[in-house]
Write an enzyme that holds these catalytic residues in place. Sequence first.
Site, mmCIF file in Angstrom:
data_model
loop_
_atom_site.group_PDB
_atom_site.id
_atom_site.type_symbol
_atom_site.label_atom_id
_atom_site.label_comp_id
_atom_site.label_asym_id
_atom_site.label_seq_id
_atom_site.Cartn_x
_atom_site.Cartn_y
_atom_site.Cartn_z
ATOM 1 N N ARG A 61 3.158 -4.856 13.515
ATOM 2 C CA ARG A 61 2.237 -4.436 12.473
ATOM 3 C C ARG A 61 2.509 -3.009 12.013
ATOM 4 O O ARG A 61 2.215 -2.645 10.871
ATOM 5 C CB ARG A 61 0.804 -4.554 13.005
ATOM 6 C CG ARG A 61 -0.257 -4.405 11.951
ATOM 7 C CD ARG A 61 -1.635 -4.643 12.535
ATOM 8 N NE ARG A 61 -2.668 -4.357 11.560
ATOM 9 C CZ ARG A 61 -3.863 -3.867 11.847
ATOM 10 N NH1 ARG A 61 -4.172 -3.620 13.109
ATOM 11 N NH2 ARG A 61 -4.746 -3.633 10.909
ATOM 12 N N HIS A 65 2.267 -1.075 8.107
ATOM 13 C CA HIS A 65 1.418 0.078 7.817
ATOM 14 C C HIS A 65 2.241 1.348 7.590
ATOM 15 O O HIS A 65 1.735 2.291 6.981
ATOM 16 C CB HIS A 65 0.410 0.275 8.943
ATOM 17 C CG HIS A 65 -0.668 -0.752 8.935
ATOM 18 N ND1 HIS A 65 -1.990 -0.451 8.668
ATOM 19 C CD2 HIS A 65 -0.634 -2.100 9.128
ATOM 20 C CE1 HIS A 65 -2.716 -1.567 8.708
ATOM 21 N NE2 HIS A 65 -1.912 -2.571 8.995
ATOM 22 N N ASP A 66 3.466 1.367 8.049
ATOM 23 C CA ASP A 66 4.342 2.505 7.775
ATOM 24 C C ASP A 66 5.005 2.360 6.409
ATOM 25 O O ASP A 66 4.946 3.270 5.582
ATOM 26 C CB ASP A 66 5.403 2.629 8.870
ATOM 27 C CG ASP A 66 6.239 3.888 8.716
ATOM 28 O OD1 ASP A 66 5.661 4.946 8.382
ATOM 29 O OD2 ASP A 66 7.460 3.843 8.933
ATOM 30 N N VAL A 69 3.011 2.777 2.957
ATOM 31 C CA VAL A 69 2.504 4.116 2.641
ATOM 32 C C VAL A 69 3.676 5.081 2.531
ATOM 33 O O VAL A 69 4.193 5.570 3.529
ATOM 34 C CB VAL A 69 1.495 4.593 3.704
ATOM 35 C CG1 VAL A 69 0.952 5.972 3.336
ATOM 36 C CG2 VAL A 69 0.359 3.590 3.834
ATOM 37 N N ASP A 73 9.076 5.587 6.784
ATOM 38 C CA ASP A 73 9.493 6.938 7.163
ATOM 39 C C ASP A 73 8.877 7.432 8.463
ATOM 40 O O ASP A 73 8.964 8.622 8.777
ATOM 41 C CB ASP A 73 9.159 7.927 6.038
ATOM 42 C CG ASP A 73 7.667 7.961 5.706
ATOM 43 O OD1 ASP A 73 6.887 7.253 6.396
ATOM 44 O OD2 ASP A 73 7.282 8.675 4.760
ATOM 45 N N ASN A 93 -6.553 1.649 9.688
ATOM 46 C CA ASN A 93 -5.823 1.900 10.930
ATOM 47 C C ASN A 93 -6.700 2.267 12.123
ATOM 48 O O ASN A 93 -6.388 1.909 13.262
ATOM 49 C CB ASN A 93 -4.806 3.031 10.716
ATOM 50 C CG ASN A 93 -3.777 2.694 9.657
ATOM 51 O OD1 ASN A 93 -3.593 1.537 9.303
ATOM 52 N ND2 ASN A 93 -3.113 3.709 9.127
ATOM 53 N N HIS A 192 0.809 -12.743 11.013
ATOM 54 C CA HIS A 192 -0.401 -13.033 11.785
ATOM 55 C C HIS A 192 -0.245 -14.290 12.630
ATOM 56 O O HIS A 192 -1.217 -14.768 13.213
ATOM 57 C CB HIS A 192 -1.601 -13.158 10.842
ATOM 58 C CG HIS A 192 -2.046 -11.847 10.273
ATOM 59 N ND1 HIS A 192 -2.970 -11.737 9.261
ATOM 60 C CD2 HIS A 192 -1.680 -10.565 10.579
ATOM 61 C CE1 HIS A 192 -3.161 -10.464 8.968
ATOM 62 N NE2 HIS A 192 -2.381 -9.737 9.750
ATOM 63 N N SER A 193 0.970 -14.776 12.711
ATOM 64 C CA SER A 193 1.255 -15.868 13.639
ATOM 65 C C SER A 193 1.062 -15.408 15.085
ATOM 66 O O SER A 193 0.842 -16.233 15.960
ATOM 67 C CB SER A 193 2.691 -16.362 13.444
ATOM 68 O OG SER A 193 3.070 -17.230 14.483
ATOM 69 N N ASP A 244 -4.316 -16.990 15.218
ATOM 70 C CA ASP A 244 -4.055 -18.423 15.037
ATOM 71 C C ASP A 244 -4.142 -19.099 16.400
ATOM 72 O O ASP A 244 -4.447 -18.457 17.409
ATOM 73 C CB ASP A 244 -2.739 -18.685 14.295
ATOM 74 C CG ASP A 244 -1.497 -18.602 15.177
ATOM 75 O OD1 ASP A 244 -1.605 -18.189 16.350
ATOM 76 O OD2 ASP A 244 -0.406 -18.957 14.689
#
Length: 334
Positions: A61, A65-66, A69, A73, A93, A192-193, A244
């Site tokens: 994940r 999220h990196d 945005v 980096d 976050n 999201h598996s 799941d």
Amino acid sequence: MPKKMLSSIILCLFFIHIISGEAELQPGFYSKTCPEAESTVREIMKKAMIRETRSAASVMRLQFHDCFVNGCDGSVLLDDTPTMLGEKLALSNINSLRSFEVIDEIKDGLEKICPQIVSCADIIIMAARDAVALSGGPDWEVRLGRKDSLYASQEDSDNIMPSPRANASSLIDLFAKFDLSIEDLVSLSGSHSIGQGRCFSIMFRLYNQSGSGKPDPAIEPHYRKELNKLCPVGGDENVTGNLDATPALFDNQYFKDLVSGRGFLNSDETLYTFEETRKWVVKFSRDQQAFFDEFVKGMLKMGDLQSGQPGEVRRNCRVVNNPKSCDKLPLLTF
């Protein structure tokens, strides 16, 4: 320029190794400078997953999220400073992103064999790939050569990252901003598996969907009873539930669950209820290999996102290298 300032700048550049522009990413980037880099990352990921299976989903994940945005980096790894609010406490976050210590462990391992060669941004990309492969999913060759950012932005993260309440339409618009297609959106949602989500993220769909005071009608009734028991009104909203039916195995069960109305998050289930995304959900629910193929393509495309801003290779993924003596010097780019 005064000689004293010039010498200070030279000293700072020695420590910072600033570059500008976008890096040229390529497979096997560290084959000569740190040939054991990728095998080291995988071995440490394997040990982390033995300690805690959930760390695979948490590390994977981090790439999402990196990269969304300001590009891939490593900015999401930076701790707050007195002059900078980083991304760890951003709305999407806080109390959610985790396993930063796994990245720290990987970085420490790499620093022992090839100091200040492998960027934290590249570690995220490699570790995310390994998390998928070690969970039974596809394996692929990653493109490497990223530099680590010199800053992070909580504001940017708040403005960009979607909430669990997001619907397919808003997600399509978000992904389009990064030249990611509807198929990319659905296949990458298949991340999201594996993993779990918090009750906090689904309370509204269980008890007050769209302000109606009623549950989301898309939730299959028996599954809703399970979720009500897991996440009762007034209960601990930090309790987690599986995303799941096979949360430790990277497979296409996630899509099968969406088709049957058993998606955990609103942002997941809406992929099936929304016409433009439904066909891909159905396709991937029936064809696991097709899902794997498109997921790899999506991860590579997302991994290519860059900001074009100056960067460095951090010695510690949580802080930039700049010594205090460099704080007030002008930012140099080339």
